[in-house]
Design a protein around this motif. Sequence first.
Motif, short mmCIF file in Angstrom:
data_model
loop_
_atom_site.label_atom_id
_atom_site.label_comp_id
_atom_site.label_asym_id
_atom_site.label_seq_id
_atom_site.Cartn_x
_atom_site.Cartn_y
_atom_site.Cartn_z
N ILE A 132 34.89 -8.12 18.89
CA ILE A 132 36.22 -8.15 19.12
C ILE A 132 37.72 -9.32 19.37
O ILE A 132 37.27 -10.28 19.99
N LEU B 294 40.43 -4.17 26.91
CA LEU B 294 39.03 -4.11 25.85
C LEU B 294 38.35 -3.28 27.14
O LEU B 294 37.61 -2.89 26.49
N GLU C 60 35.57 -1.39 24.80
CA GLU C 60 34.69 -0.60 24.06
C GLU C 60 33.78 0.27 24.54
O GLU C 60 32.80 0.55 23.65
N LEU D 136 30.65 -0.38 17.26
CA LEU D 136 30.35 -1.52 18.03
C LEU D 136 29.09 -2.25 18.16
O LEU D 136 28.52 -2.81 18.34
N ASP E 74 32.78 -5.30 13.82
CA ASP E 74 34.37 -6.30 14.09
C ASP E 74 35.17 -5.55 14.35
O ASP E 74 35.44 -5.18 13.01
N LEU E 75 35.85 -5.98 15.35
CA LEU E 75 36.85 -5.42 15.60
C LEU E 75 38.22 -5.41 16.08
O LEU E 75 37.79 -6.97 16.53
N ALA F 36 43.95 -0.74 18.48
CA ALA F 36 43.16 -1.41 17.54
C ALA F 36 43.34 -1.45 16.08
O ALA F 36 43.90 -0.54 15.89
#
Lengths: 368, 721
Positions: free
Chosen positions: B72, B177, B212, B219, B250-251, B485
């Motif tokens: 991330i 997160l 998450e 993810l 990938d974020l 995001a």
Amino acid sequence: MSNQEHQTRWQRWHIDIPLLSGIVILLLVALFTLYSADGQDLVKVEGQALKMIFALGIMLFLAQIHPNTFRYWAIPMYIGGLVCLLIVEFFGYTAKGSTRWIDLGFTKFQPSEMMKLAVPMAVAWYMAKHPMPPRNRDLLTGFIICAIPTLLIAKQPDLGTSILIAMSGVFVLFFSGMSWRIIGVLVALIAAFLPVLWHFLMYDYQKRRVLTLFDPEQDPLGAGYQTIQSMIAIGSGGFEGKGWMQGTQSQLEFLPERHTDFIFAVYAEEMGLMGVMALLALYFFVISRGLIIASQAQDNFSRFMAGSITLTFFVYVFVNIGMVSGILPVVGVPLPLISFGGTSLVTLLAGFGILMSISTHKRMLANQ
Amino acid sequence: MRKTRIAIADHAAEAILFNRRIVFSVIVVLVLFLVLLLNLYQLQVVRYEEYSTRADGNRIKLVPLSPNRGMIFDRNGVLLAENSPVHSLELIPEQVADLPATVTALSALISIDADTQERFYKDVKKQRRFKSISLKEHLTEQEVAILAVHLHQFPGVTLEARLTRNYPYGDLLTHALGYIGKINEKEYQALEAAEVSANYAASRDIGKSGIEKFYESQLHGTVGYQEVEVNSRGRVIRTLRDQPAISGDDLYLSIDLGLQLKAQEALGENRGSVVMLDPRDGSVLAFYSNPSYNPNLFVHGISGKNYNLLLNSPDRPLVNRITQGLFPPASTIKPLLGVLGLESGTVTEQTRIPDPGFYRLPNVSRRWRDHVEWGHGYVDIYTGIIKSCDTYFYHLAYKLGIDKIADFMTKAGFGRPSGIDLHEENEGNMPTRAWKRAKHKQNWGPGDTINIGIGQGYWQATPLQMALTTATLVNSGGRITPRLARNFHNQQQDQSLLVPLEQAITVVDPNNWAISREAMYRTAHQEGGTARGAFLGATYTIGGKTGTQQVINIAAGQKYNAKAINVRHRDNAMFIGYAPHDKPEVTIAVVVENAGGGGSNAAPVARQMLDYYFSPQYNAPKLPSIAEIAVIQQQRYDAMVLREQAYAEEAAREKAAKEARKAAELQRKSGNAIIPDANSLPPQTLPAGQTSPAVATSTEQTATESNPSPPTTTEEKPIDE
């Protein structure tokens, strides 16, 4: 004629060619199977080969002895064997929960092995003293001769061996012409005795083995494990087999006891049904030869001995393959001539030595 | 003797009898061999497939390979969640002969504290015996070295290395997160129900909260498999087939790490939150709730001590204040309410309302106070917003009625889930008539509507909703869906996660929206505006609105005196705003709990945020190094522990004082009693609850006649600046 000369030369050396060739081929099969079954351990295979040579030596040695000599020594051997069994009973060496051995210091001696030959010999000696068919009281004596060592060995406990020894004696009685009526009564008695055996005489582990036979999946990681793994090995071999040293069940060690009692599963996995048929044909050849020798024998002691030794050999084959392929309970019976180990090999080849003696001494008798 | 003589052998007959027996034997042998063959035929030909499959089942095992979790990053590509290798000490209970002895022996080599051991034994009971269980995680290099030397003495004990999540910025982004942790039984069942448990065959962790958790499926990645041949002891002999795992995507977040650091700095020791959105696309630029906590504690298996500290802290660090904290939005709703007044024609730009310092319904004696005791005189919509005149909005709300307000405000974004990419969200409450009937079994009264006029009463909103509705105002009725995001990134493509703007409110006259924004601009820049002090000298233009939300009631005739009341009962300071005024790029909502007035406590936080946003530094951030952050994180952790100690001491003091008061009260009572011998009736025999209501007197229970009790757990009451 050269053929005639040939035959007589072998005869002079007291070697029965058909029997010897059958045995040697089986022993060669054993060496190849052992090499595959035990992780390609050449040292172990060499050791077994040496034992085979030793046992073959004993066989050829015994073949030189006249059958009458065996008859003469039958009773001393039998009594000596009984004494040894009594020593085992009181001073024996214990391993894996059973007392079967006498510790001689340099080696361990198993008297029950000796009795495998001494019992039929003693019964044959006794039955041969009387004309065929035997009278009831002679039969009774014959049974008692069988029963005493059988019970002593069953007490060790070694149920498998005791039953086989009893059978070797009973085979003599059978060949001596025991009437069918008595055989029928005996079968009925055994059937009646089975529940008694089950409830009072069998140990738990023995009962478990029998129960496992009916449903091995019941305890797949315990008592059923051996049977299941061995059936998987045999079944997965298919018709053609996986090829020598290619059996996954044996090479990856899923199969227990693969070089001793369960070696047939290794063979069946790698050689398939084709190989199995060949092996059974080989055994049948040896058994046939034994029975022919018996039928050509010229005195009753020789007949009974030859018949009993051959049928006992057959029983070994049948019981071992039956247990490995899941139709008989797991009893500690090795596959004759193939399984790893020296003791049973010596006993078996000693038996064949007596067979050869019977086979090769009869004509000399006729020639005289 | 006679018999033996009679029994003369007939050799021919004997031979015939014997040979018959031989023939019979041959037949039996043949039959039994046939039985064997039939059985073997059954095994090797008829049931070949079955046994062949089972033989393969014995030897072929699928070994799952865990995928690397997607990383991330912030909007500028700064790594916020990474995968770093850790070593752990693991045991397979089945292979360990004496578990307690082994654990004791191992703890002699490396320190394994009692907490860890307790957790280990708990895990042992929960898991299957042949599965490996970690005894100690995050071994230091030194511990790894010590163990490697002694490992051969401990069968069944292994050193495992694997990748685990690491959040280098510690507590800075926790509420956005979230964190990952070991998959628990419930989560595993959920995975099974969703038929994705196979994908987790090699995974130990799962997103527990935040981003998450929300983006878990992408993810996580896709599990790989290795088909191996094993022997009877499970040892791998060779690999037959290999299907590698596919790493998670990938974020990239919309969050800006520099703004995030600024928010943490600006809030300092205060409890509160800062959220900054881009009203054009809904991306979240800053998202910080204070106090926060270090998510790495959870990844590594939090100790009981630390967990209790976080769970029981009166500061409630585990609560995401931005999406889960509920506050009456107070005066911050005035600009939007003004828009509704104008759009519905209830008031015009010119409408002026007299404010004598209170509002009173016709023929009702009850008064609703303005925060200025002497009133603002005649007030129009501009003054109403700039000076935050309560009376103007009491009047407006009363004229509009709850139905119109509730409908409009719900469309604007109150009382509904914002749609942010988090599972931890409270939708707040935009009260309606139906709601009150269902919840309180009472009819909606005119007084209820009047409280709504200043964003109080039953109205509950999250700071995120305050920032979101500010964006609705900026967009003239266009509602955004906030997104932490921005996009996923993998080899194939970038996948945007932003949600387009939705025109939630039908606009009658765009000018009406401009009027409210103009008022907000003047609030921040014009003499007398409640936020002017905070934005003096700003190099950019903003529109803002302050709010001060009273936590406890002030009795009629009493004055609020911050110093006289408990710290946690002081006013909550609020600020909403947007900037720049003519072409808004950001909207912001700040809540500082128990800080006092919004203008002097929340607006300065927003000022720092916006100063940073408009400074050249924003585009060229100077970020602290990992080492610096580690030091800062340790300091923050130590500060938290100290703070919690102080709280505990204070609580103990208060308890002692309360008990002392109670005891004194009891003594006084028993002294007054007619019973001559006080000792014969010990004070303990009086149940505490029955002593006297006077004992329970405390400041927070002082009631006012002016306002109904709102439905929240905390006793928050209106009266605004």
